[in-house]
Scaffold this motif. Structure first.
Motif, PDB file in Angstrom:
ATOM      1  N   ILE A  58     -65.637  45.280 -90.835  1.00  0.00           N
ATOM      2  CA  ILE A  58     -64.407  44.671 -90.550  1.00  0.00           C
ATOM      3  C   ILE A  58     -63.984  45.373 -89.316  1.00  0.00           C
ATOM      4  O   ILE A  58     -64.048  46.801 -89.383  1.00  0.00           O
ATOM      5  CB  ILE A  58     -63.425  44.852 -91.698  1.00  0.00           C
ATOM      6  N   SER A  59     -63.502  44.850 -88.251  1.00  0.00           N
ATOM      7  CA  SER A  59     -63.340  45.422 -86.957  1.00  0.00           C
ATOM      8  C   SER A  59     -61.964  44.919 -86.644  1.00  0.00           C
ATOM      9  O   SER A  59     -61.941  43.694 -86.502  1.00  0.00           O
ATOM     10  CB  SER A  59     -64.290  44.942 -85.750  1.00  0.00           C
ATOM     11  N   THR A  60     -60.867  45.823 -86.579  1.00  0.00           N
ATOM     12  CA  THR A  60     -59.567  45.282 -86.375  1.00  0.00           C
ATOM     13  C   THR A  60     -59.084  45.902 -84.973  1.00  0.00           C
ATOM     14  O   THR A  60     -59.392  47.098 -84.575  1.00  0.00           O
ATOM     15  CB  THR A  60     -58.532  45.973 -87.285  1.00  0.00           C
ATOM     16  N   PHE A 111     -56.279  43.613 -92.994  1.00  0.00           N
ATOM     17  CA  PHE A 111     -57.233  44.448 -92.944  1.00  0.00           C
ATOM     18  C   PHE A 111     -57.607  45.239 -94.313  1.00  0.00           C
ATOM     19  O   PHE A 111     -58.691  44.916 -94.928  1.00  0.00           O
ATOM     20  CB  PHE A 111     -56.920  45.889 -92.019  1.00  0.00           C
ATOM     21  N   GLU A 112     -56.543  45.728 -95.121  1.00  0.00           N
ATOM     22  CA  GLU A 112     -56.639  46.057 -96.521  1.00  0.00           C
ATOM     23  C   GLU A 112     -57.238  45.156 -97.425  1.00  0.00           C
ATOM     24  O   GLU A 112     -57.898  45.556 -98.171  1.00  0.00           O
ATOM     25  CB  GLU A 112     -55.522  47.097 -96.797  1.00  0.00           C
ATOM     26  N   VAL A 115     -67.877  48.312 -94.158  1.00  0.00           N
ATOM     27  CA  VAL A 115     -67.797  49.265 -93.185  1.00  0.00           C
ATOM     28  C   VAL A 115     -66.566  48.688 -92.240  1.00  0.00           C
ATOM     29  O   VAL A 115     -66.550  47.646 -91.934  1.00  0.00           O
ATOM     30  CB  VAL A 115     -68.976  49.374 -92.482  1.00  0.00           C
ATOM     31  N   THR A 116     -65.623  49.811 -91.992  1.00  0.00           N
ATOM     32  CA  THR A 116     -64.600  49.380 -91.179  1.00  0.00           C
ATOM     33  C   THR A 116     -64.540  50.208 -89.916  1.00  0.00           C
ATOM     34  O   THR A 116     -64.940  51.101 -89.735  1.00  0.00           O
ATOM     35  CB  THR A 116     -63.066  49.660 -92.113  1.00  0.00           C
ATOM     36  N   ALA A 117     -63.738  49.553 -89.024  1.00  0.00           N
ATOM     37  CA  ALA A 117     -63.530  50.344 -87.687  1.00  0.00           C
ATOM     38  C   ALA A 117     -61.970  49.922 -86.980  1.00  0.00           C
ATOM     39  O   ALA A 117     -61.806  48.701 -87.375  1.00  0.00           O
ATOM     40  CB  ALA A 117     -64.280  49.926 -86.556  1.00  0.00           C
ATOM     41  N   VAL A 123     -72.608  40.803 -91.969  1.00  0.00           N
ATOM     42  CA  VAL A 123     -71.788  39.961 -91.538  1.00  0.00           C
ATOM     43  C   VAL A 123     -70.642  40.836 -90.887  1.00  0.00           C
ATOM     44  O   VAL A 123     -70.087  41.886 -91.358  1.00  0.00           O
ATOM     45  CB  VAL A 123     -70.941  38.979 -92.261  1.00  0.00           C
ATOM     46  N   ILE A 124     -69.777  40.515 -89.732  1.00  0.00           N
ATOM     47  CA  ILE A 124     -68.929  41.362 -89.033  1.00  0.00           C
ATOM     48  C   ILE A 124     -67.721  40.397 -89.047  1.00  0.00           C
ATOM     49  O   ILE A 124     -67.597  39.206 -88.390  1.00  0.00           O
ATOM     50  CB  ILE A 124     -69.302  41.873 -87.602  1.00  0.00           C
ATOM     51  N   VAL A 125     -66.395  40.767 -89.762  1.00  0.00           N
ATOM     52  CA  VAL A 125     -65.255  40.021 -89.246  1.00  0.00           C
ATOM     53  C   VAL A 125     -64.530  40.723 -88.146  1.00  0.00           C
ATOM     54  O   VAL A 125     -64.105  41.945 -88.454  1.00  0.00           O
ATOM     55  CB  VAL A 125     -64.461  40.075 -90.645  1.00  0.00           C
ATOM     56  N   VAL A 126     -64.133  39.926 -87.111  1.00  0.00           N
ATOM     57  CA  VAL A 126     -63.393  40.490 -86.099  1.00  0.00           C
ATOM     58  C   VAL A 126     -61.717  40.032 -86.259  1.00  0.00           C
ATOM     59  O   VAL A 126     -61.381  38.861 -86.404  1.00  0.00           O
ATOM     60  CB  VAL A 126     -63.893  39.982 -84.667  1.00  0.00           C
TER      61      VAL A 126
END
Length: 337
Positions: A52-54, A66-67, A81-83, A106-109
């Motif tokens: 998860i990229s915020t 996000f949470e 994995v978060t950023a 998978v990456i969630v933007v």
């Protein structure tokens, strides 16, 4: 959805191809298709690694998204994995690259400036990683987009504000261009100004993070020169909060009206108290996060997933504010910094 499917068909392939038209020597047009071909991704079920990229976590809306997504994914047994880029688009591009290196499936933007992330997204896809955008806007190469339709949202609330002040008068606008949602506010503000002949006496260029303070400072200066405004066309709750502070300083509260988006508790309370803010918008982030994880699992299993999924929303006014205030208060406590 039909329109998006048509555009995809005209543009090349589902993987983000683009089509360019060039003039021939005879003056006729011919088409060349420049298609990005992404590698096949083996099907995978069971536990996934989801990145998860915020863009930033400076308000309740972003932290809830996000949470909430992390809780939903971890609750199904996935590794997360978060950023957090803290509002820096360049850092978010770097974060996506780091999530690639971390071995994400998978990456969630989230909440991103879609213009600045095209290369990072396409590099992730070339590395064999699925990419989903949530409340970000379209980026070439993504597998799916979950989006609050901010153009529709702004049209709804701007109409409410315009009607409140009789579709005329001096106004202040606020907003910035750093992501799709805020650009949508500018587009709709401009349309209302042109259509109904509002007199825009000032525009306050805001930022994120720091939105409320910057809005307060800008509106404070604008009101000093223009105390006879009838409304402030704000683009989000954080801007509305800054505008309200300035209106109180100038003894223009609550007669000068504004609007918001995101359902911040302070704004919901202002609506309930017949204050300056007359409407805001609350997104159904809980259902959106469930659907995002569903899409992650389906994509990795090799299933077809629609490109566009609208995040549901409700327009909140004095008539229905009690329905949302209790839930928003609980969420503010849960997702407090």
């Amino acid at each position: 959805m039909m329109m998006l499917a048509t555009l995809t068909g005209c543009g090349g392939t589902e993987s983000g191809g683009t089509q360019q038209t060039q003039e021939t020597d005879q003056g006729q047009s011919s088409s060349e298709t420049d298609t990005v071909v992404y590698p096949e991704i083996p099907a995978k079920t069971g536990s996934l690694t989801i990145g998860i990229s915020t863009n930033a976590l400076s308000n309740i809306h972003n932290r809830h998204m996000f949470e909430g997504l992390r809780e939903e994914a971890e609750g199904r047994g996935h590794t997360v994995v978060t950023a957090n880029a803290n509002g820096d688009p360049t850092q978010q591009a770097n974060d996506i690259e780091n999530l690639v290196q971390a071995g994400c499936d998978v990456i969630v933007v989230q909440n991103a400036d879609n213009f600045s992330l095209k290369n990072a997204v396409q590099e992730a896809r070339m590395a064999g990683i699925r990419v989903i955008c949530e409340d970000t806007g379209w980026i070439d190469g993504i597998d799916a987009m979950f989006l609050l339709n901010s153009i529709a949202v702004q049209a709804d609330i701007n109409m409410i504000l315009a009607a409140e002040v009789g579709f005329s008068g001096k106004i202040i606008t606020t907003g910035h261009q750093d992501n799709f949602a805020l650009r949508a506010g500018s587009y709709i503000h401009d349309a209302f100004v042109e259509e109904y002949g509002f007199d825009v006496v000032a525009h306050v260029q805001t930022t994120f993070p720091g939105t409320t303070e910057v809005t307060y400072n800008g509106v404070d200066s604008a009101l000093t020169a223009n105390p006879d405004v009838v409304a402030i066309f704000t683009s989000q709750d954080l801007e509305a909060m800054g505008a309200i502070q300035a209106l109180k300083e100038h003894d223009l509260y609550p007669q000068v009206k504004c609007i918001g988006v995101d359902g911040e508790v302070d704004i919901l309370n202002d609506i309930k108290a017949d204050g300056s803010c007359i409407a805001t918008v609350v997104s159904d982030l809980d259902s959106a996060n469930v659907n995002v994880v569903d899409a992650c699992e389906a994509l990795m299993a090799g299933e077809d997933v629609a490109k566009y999924h609208e995040i549901p929303y409700a327009v909140v006014t004095k008539e229905n504010v009690d329905e949302f205030l209790e839930k928003a208060t609980a969420e503010a406590e849960k997702y407090a910094e």
